[in-house]
Write an enzyme that holds these catalytic residues in place. Structure first.
Site, mmCIF file in Angstrom:
data_model
loop_
_atom_site.group_PDB
_atom_site.id
_atom_site.type_symbol
_atom_site.label_atom_id
_atom_site.label_comp_id
_atom_site.label_asym_id
_atom_site.label_seq_id
_atom_site.Cartn_x
_atom_site.Cartn_y
_atom_site.Cartn_z
ATOM 1 N N HIS A 53 0.830 -1.208 0.000
ATOM 2 C CA HIS A 53 0.000 0.000 0.000
ATOM 3 C C HIS A 53 0.870 1.268 0.000
ATOM 4 C CE1 HIS A 53 -2.341 -3.305 1.653
ATOM 5 N NE2 HIS A 53 -3.440 -2.663 1.290
ATOM 6 N N HIS A 93 -2.293 -1.131 7.082
ATOM 7 C CA HIS A 93 -1.946 -1.393 5.671
ATOM 8 C C HIS A 93 -0.852 -0.436 5.193
ATOM 9 C CE1 HIS A 93 -5.267 1.563 5.539
ATOM 10 N NE2 HIS A 93 -4.628 2.069 4.499
ATOM 11 N N ASN A 210 -7.821 11.747 4.113
ATOM 12 C CA ASN A 210 -7.590 11.858 2.668
ATOM 13 C C ASN A 210 -8.850 11.624 1.843
ATOM 14 O OD1 ASN A 210 -7.917 9.049 2.567
ATOM 15 N ND2 ASN A 210 -5.715 8.633 2.584
ATOM 16 N N ILE A 212 -10.376 9.124 0.912
ATOM 17 C CA ILE A 212 -10.341 8.003 -0.050
ATOM 18 C C ILE A 212 -10.275 6.692 0.719
ATOM 19 C CG2 ILE A 212 -8.866 6.848 -1.771
ATOM 20 C CD1 ILE A 212 -10.150 9.239 -2.991
ATOM 21 N N HIS A 284 -4.057 3.390 -3.387
ATOM 22 C CA HIS A 284 -4.218 2.845 -2.026
ATOM 23 C C HIS A 284 -3.450 1.547 -1.808
ATOM 24 C CE1 HIS A 284 -6.164 0.963 1.477
ATOM 25 N NE2 HIS A 284 -6.242 -0.098 0.697
ATOM 26 N N SER A 406 -22.807 -8.835 37.814
ATOM 27 C CA SER A 406 -23.040 -10.192 37.295
ATOM 28 C C SER A 406 -21.739 -10.936 37.063
ATOM 29 C CB SER A 406 -23.796 -10.131 35.963
ATOM 30 O OG SER A 406 -25.022 -9.481 36.126
ATOM 31 N N GLU A 433 -17.864 -3.923 24.709
ATOM 32 C CA GLU A 433 -17.043 -5.139 24.848
ATOM 33 C C GLU A 433 -15.831 -5.124 23.916
ATOM 34 O OE1 GLU A 433 -20.321 -5.180 24.171
ATOM 35 O OE2 GLU A 433 -21.277 -5.967 25.973
ATOM 36 N N ASP A 491 -32.872 -15.906 30.953
ATOM 37 C CA ASP A 491 -32.569 -14.889 29.938
ATOM 38 C C ASP A 491 -32.658 -15.443 28.522
ATOM 39 O OD1 ASP A 491 -32.408 -12.522 31.273
ATOM 40 O OD2 ASP A 491 -30.231 -12.567 31.557
ATOM 41 N N HIS A 495 -28.857 -15.119 25.193
ATOM 42 C CA HIS A 495 -27.774 -14.967 26.162
ATOM 43 C C HIS A 495 -27.061 -16.281 26.479
ATOM 44 C CE1 HIS A 495 -29.460 -11.075 26.543
ATOM 45 N NE2 HIS A 495 -28.814 -10.749 27.641
ATOM 46 N N ARG A 542 -23.289 -18.949 36.079
ATOM 47 C CA ARG A 542 -24.190 -18.126 36.896
ATOM 48 C C ARG A 542 -24.715 -18.955 38.062
ATOM 49 N NH1 ARG A 542 -30.355 -17.206 36.529
ATOM 50 N NH2 ARG A 542 -30.570 -15.403 37.881
HETATM 51 C C1 LIG Z 1 -11.646 -4.635 9.813
HETATM 52 C C2 LIG Z 1 -11.092 -4.431 8.442
HETATM 53 N N1 LIG Z 1 -11.948 -4.426 7.401
HETATM 54 C C3 LIG Z 1 -11.477 -4.286 6.145
HETATM 55 C C4 LIG Z 1 -10.144 -4.151 5.906
HETATM 56 C C5 LIG Z 1 -9.603 -4.073 4.469
HETATM 57 N N2 LIG Z 1 -9.151 -2.691 4.216
HETATM 58 C C6 LIG Z 1 -7.857 -2.353 4.296
HETATM 59 S S1 LIG Z 1 -7.644 -0.698 4.100
HETATM 60 C C7 LIG Z 1 -9.287 -0.450 3.906
HETATM 61 C C8 LIG Z 1 -9.856 0.926 3.748
HETATM 62 C C9 LIG Z 1 -8.954 1.891 3.108
HETATM 63 O O1 LIG Z 1 -9.345 3.203 3.384
HETATM 64 P P1 LIG Z 1 -8.592 4.065 4.459
HETATM 65 O O2 LIG Z 1 -8.727 3.457 5.757
HETATM 66 O O3 LIG Z 1 -9.082 5.458 4.300
HETATM 67 O O4 LIG Z 1 -7.081 3.976 4.019
HETATM 68 P P2 LIG Z 1 -6.365 4.740 2.835
HETATM 69 O O5 LIG Z 1 -7.126 4.416 1.587
HETATM 70 O O6 LIG Z 1 -6.415 6.168 3.155
HETATM 71 O O7 LIG Z 1 -5.002 4.163 2.809
HETATM 72 C C10 LIG Z 1 -9.981 -1.638 3.964
HETATM 73 C C11 LIG Z 1 -11.448 -1.741 3.784
HETATM 74 C C12 LIG Z 1 -9.297 -4.157 7.022
HETATM 75 N N3 LIG Z 1 -7.988 -4.055 6.902
HETATM 76 N N4 LIG Z 1 -9.803 -4.266 8.277
#
Ligand SMILES: Cc1ncc(C[n+]2csc(CCOP(=O)(O)OP(=O)(O)O)c2C)c(N)n1
Length: 684
Positions: A53, A93, A210, A212, A284, A406, A433, A491, A495, A542
């Site tokens: 990336h 990433h 950004n 995007i 990206h 609980s 959680e 419950d 649950h 429980r």
């Molecule tokens: C929980 C999760 N869902 C999906 C992804 C796959 N994924 C990696 S980056 C991304 C989104 C990219 O957008 P952004 O976070 O804005 O990063 P940028 O494009 O600015 O690098 C996704 C959906 C992930 N890494 N984690």
């Protein structure tokens, strides 16, 4: 997008880099060349790996350069220095951003060869940052949102330890770089709400704004005003141009003085510098390609060959990497100045050591239980164990996701942590959680704290992504999960866990304990604490359970995962295996079989994972060689075949539970002594 004007001319390291905290502008040309070094390394490494990336490192390079050269407190010579600022790349990433920084700043292990081996087997540069692989990486990120929530836990840990040991030895900040994806994930809401509530003013989030994500412009899926969102959660929030170093520095300077956590939305251009892909999702998550990289080099004024960093730029970065040395030395002096016992305590806590008092506490509790057996729920037994254990282990910080009464996780002595009392050892996480489990990961990664939580076992699924990461990261976090079966009764099926124990057992490196009585509960707590490099779940009832272990035995019988709790009266024809509340049912079934002249033994299995890990001989000895094996657990069969074999019988659940009193439910679903005895007889 206009790339900043840059110069190829070497710039002498000017006024050097000031000590962190003091503001001093880096000449713009120098800044640009430093940021462009990150961009070039990211482009080159992704291109060579043929995957990765480049967009985020290129877009966030200016923000990172300002942070690491003018604010962040760290010392590449000692990546584990306890009082370093923490930096969490929540958008994992963009891993090349942190790898480039570590390389440029002079972290010894992060050689240029490691950068060249980006994403290759055995390298220090895996696809997403892994703290257990790469010195200088604070947590494992990739699943979006987790890093941000980890950082909240790190900031809690800092505040707690500062309140406990004093600012002389604990005084650092936690910085996060978070992306649109991090902030879209639900866990981010839990994390920011908790941080705002606790007024964690040493937590600073730099939002890589950004606009995007993978599918294209953010406007396809999101229209949240993040500044307003953070402000409403009690944060200080602002917007800056993420390519203007002085604006970024001014915002970071202001953040140092905030009385609340801070979010700075840094408007950036993804893939900054790439001639046709900048500002687009095409930068990206895939290599830019040779032509685009050549264009980016031109636009950025970067003429070096791939992976080459000019000497002047390298010097700037190395100088920046040395900024923390003096602070580190001064900190070491202050640590030496602490009273000997306090220093030993602090160092023991940071090293994750358990006080010797733990074993004594467990031993005397077991003695008390032998003297006066208790018919109590295992959640109550856990509370009693915690009374003794938390007194012996000050590193333990407990909590619950709004089920304190609980889960029985708060001892009498524990005060509730708040913005006016960070030294307190109990956290009301609220109904959060997932945020709780991820914050706990951050606390243990920070060091000095052994976090434990509370929720219902059925809500383990709400914590699961964070539990999985704790297991991957080899972190000691302990989850108390009560109401562990249909045994919770009225419950009802929403649950009542059915598949949860089996599905948690499926996570590698996670220990799932299901103790059968008060004695096993104490033993399982001890094992969870002693498991330095893995998380644990304690599945607790429980409903009341008889105390089956009545004789004092100082040995922790649960340590092997399973043991014969009631032997057969001769050569066993049947082995009955059970966990938790069903061990008592197996013991009753043994009596019924005995009345029919069938000799049976009962094996308690408080931790199937440990039994499966045991050496084959030990495992075989515990499993035994009776002609008939029967397992009983008020959950699904999955996992038990490894013990009873596919020919063995299983008494448990095959579908969801129902809403009714506990006794009626066990009868209705056929989890009774008679059913167990019948299952055994049918196989004889
Ligand atoms: C929980 C999760 N869902 C999906 C992804 C796959 N994924 C990696 S980056 C991304 C989104 C990219 O957008 P952004 O976070 O804005 O990063 P940028 O494009 O600015 O690098 C996704 C959906 C992930 N890494 N984690």
């Amino acid at each position: 997008m206009t790339p900043p004007k840059s110069s190829l001319a070497a710039v002498e390291p000017s006024a050097d880099f000031p000590d962190q905290g003091t503001m001093s502008a880096t000449p713009r040309i120098q800044h640009d060349r430093m940021a462009n070094a990150i961009r070039a390394l990211a482009m080159d490494a992704v291109e060579q790996a043929k995957s990765g990336h480049p967009g985020l490192p290129m877009g966030a390079a200016d923000v990172a350069t300002v942070l690491f050269t003018r604010f962040l407190k760290f010392d590449p010579a000692d990546p584990a220095w306890p009082d370093r600022d923490r930096f969490v790349l929540s958008a994992g990433h963009g891993s090349m951003l942190i790898y480039a920084l570590l390389h440029l700043l002079g972290y010894e292990a992060m050689t240029i060869d490691e950068i060249k081996r980006f994403r290759q087997l055995g390298s220090l540069t895996p696809g997403h940052p892994e703290n257990f692989i790469t010195p200088g990486v604070e947590t494992t990120t990739g699943p979006l949102g987790q890093g941000l929530a980890n950082a909240v836990g790190m900031a809690i840990a800092e505040a707690h330890l500062a309140a406990t040991f004093g600012n002389d030895v604990v005084d650092h900040r936690t910085y996060v770089l978070a992306s649109d994806g991090d902030l879209m994930e639900g866990i981010s809401q839990e994390a920011i709400a908790l941080a705002g509530h606790l007024k964690l003013n040493k937590l600073i989030v730099l939002f890589d704004d950004n606009g995007i994500s993978i599918d294209g412009p953010l406007s396809l899926a999101d229209s949240v005003d993040q500044v307003k969102r953070f402000e409403s959660a009690g944060w200080q929030a602002s917007r800056v141009d993420g390519h203007d170093p002085e604006a970024i520095a001014a915002a970071l300077e202001a953040a140092q003085k905030s009385d609340r956590p801070v979010m700075i939305a840094c408007r950036t251009t993804i893939g900054f510098g790439a001639p046709t892909k900048a500002g687009k999702s095409s930068s990206h998550g895939s290599p830019l390609g040779a032509e685009e990289i050549a264009g980016a080099r031109k636009a950025l004024g970067w003429s070096e060959a791939p992976f080459e960093v000019p000497a002047d730029v390298r010097d700037f970065w190395r100088t920046a990497g040395k900024r923390g040395q003096a602070k580190h030395a001064a900190w070491s002096q202050r640590l030496q100045g602490l009273a000997a016992d306090k220093r030993a305590d602090f160092e023991g806590r940071i090293a994750g050591k358990l006080p010797a008092a733990l074993a004594d506490a467990v031993s005397s509790l077991k003695q008390q239980l032998a003297a006066a057996p208790q018919e109590i729920a295992s959640r109550i037994a856990s509370e009693r164990a915690l009374e003794a254990i938390t007194a012996a282990v000050p590193a333990m910080v407990g909590g619950s996701a709004d089920l304190t009464g609980s889960n029985n996780t708060r001892t009498k002595a524990m005060k509730a942590m708040s913005a006016s009392d960070y030294a307190a050892r109990f956290i009301h996480y609220g109904v959060r959680e997932h945020g709780m489990a991820a914050a706990m990961n951050g606390m243990t990664l920070h060091g000095g704290i052994i976090p434990y939580s509370g929720t219902f076992l059925a809500f383990a699924d709400y914590c699961r992504p964070a539990i999985r990461l704790a297991a991957l990261m080899e972190q000691r976090v302990i989850h108390v999960m009560t109401h562990d079966s249909i045994g919770l009764g009225e419950d009802g099926p929403t649950h009542q866990p059915v598949e949860h124990v089996a599905s948690l057992r499926a996570i590698p490196n996670l220990l799932v304990f299901r103790p059968c009585d008060a004695v096993e509960t104490a033993e399982c707590w001890q094992l969870a604490l002693e498991a330095h490099d893995r998380p644990s779940v304690l599945a607790l009832t429980r409903q009341n359970l008889p105390q089956l272990r009545r004789e004092f035995n100082d040995t922790n019988l649960c340590a092997g995962g399973a043991y014969e709790i009631v032997p057969a009266e001769g050569r066993a024809q049947v082995s009955l295996f059970a966990s938790g509340s069903e061990v008592a049912i197996a013991v009753e079934a043994r009596k019924l079989l005995s009345e029919r002249g069938v000799l049976a033994r009962v094996v308690s299995v408080p931790c199937l994972d440990l039994l499966m890990e045991a050496p084959e001989r030990t495992r075989r000895a515990v499993i035994g060689s009776a002609p008939v094996n029967v397992a009983v657990e008020a959950g699904i069969r999955q996992g038990w075949d490894a013990i009873v074999g596919s020919d063995g019988a299983f008494v448990g659940m095959t579908g969801f539970g129902a809403s009714a009193p506990v006794k009626d439910l066990y009868k209705h679903f056929g989890i009774t002594p008679q059913a167990v005895a019948d299952a055994a007889l049918s196989k004889l």
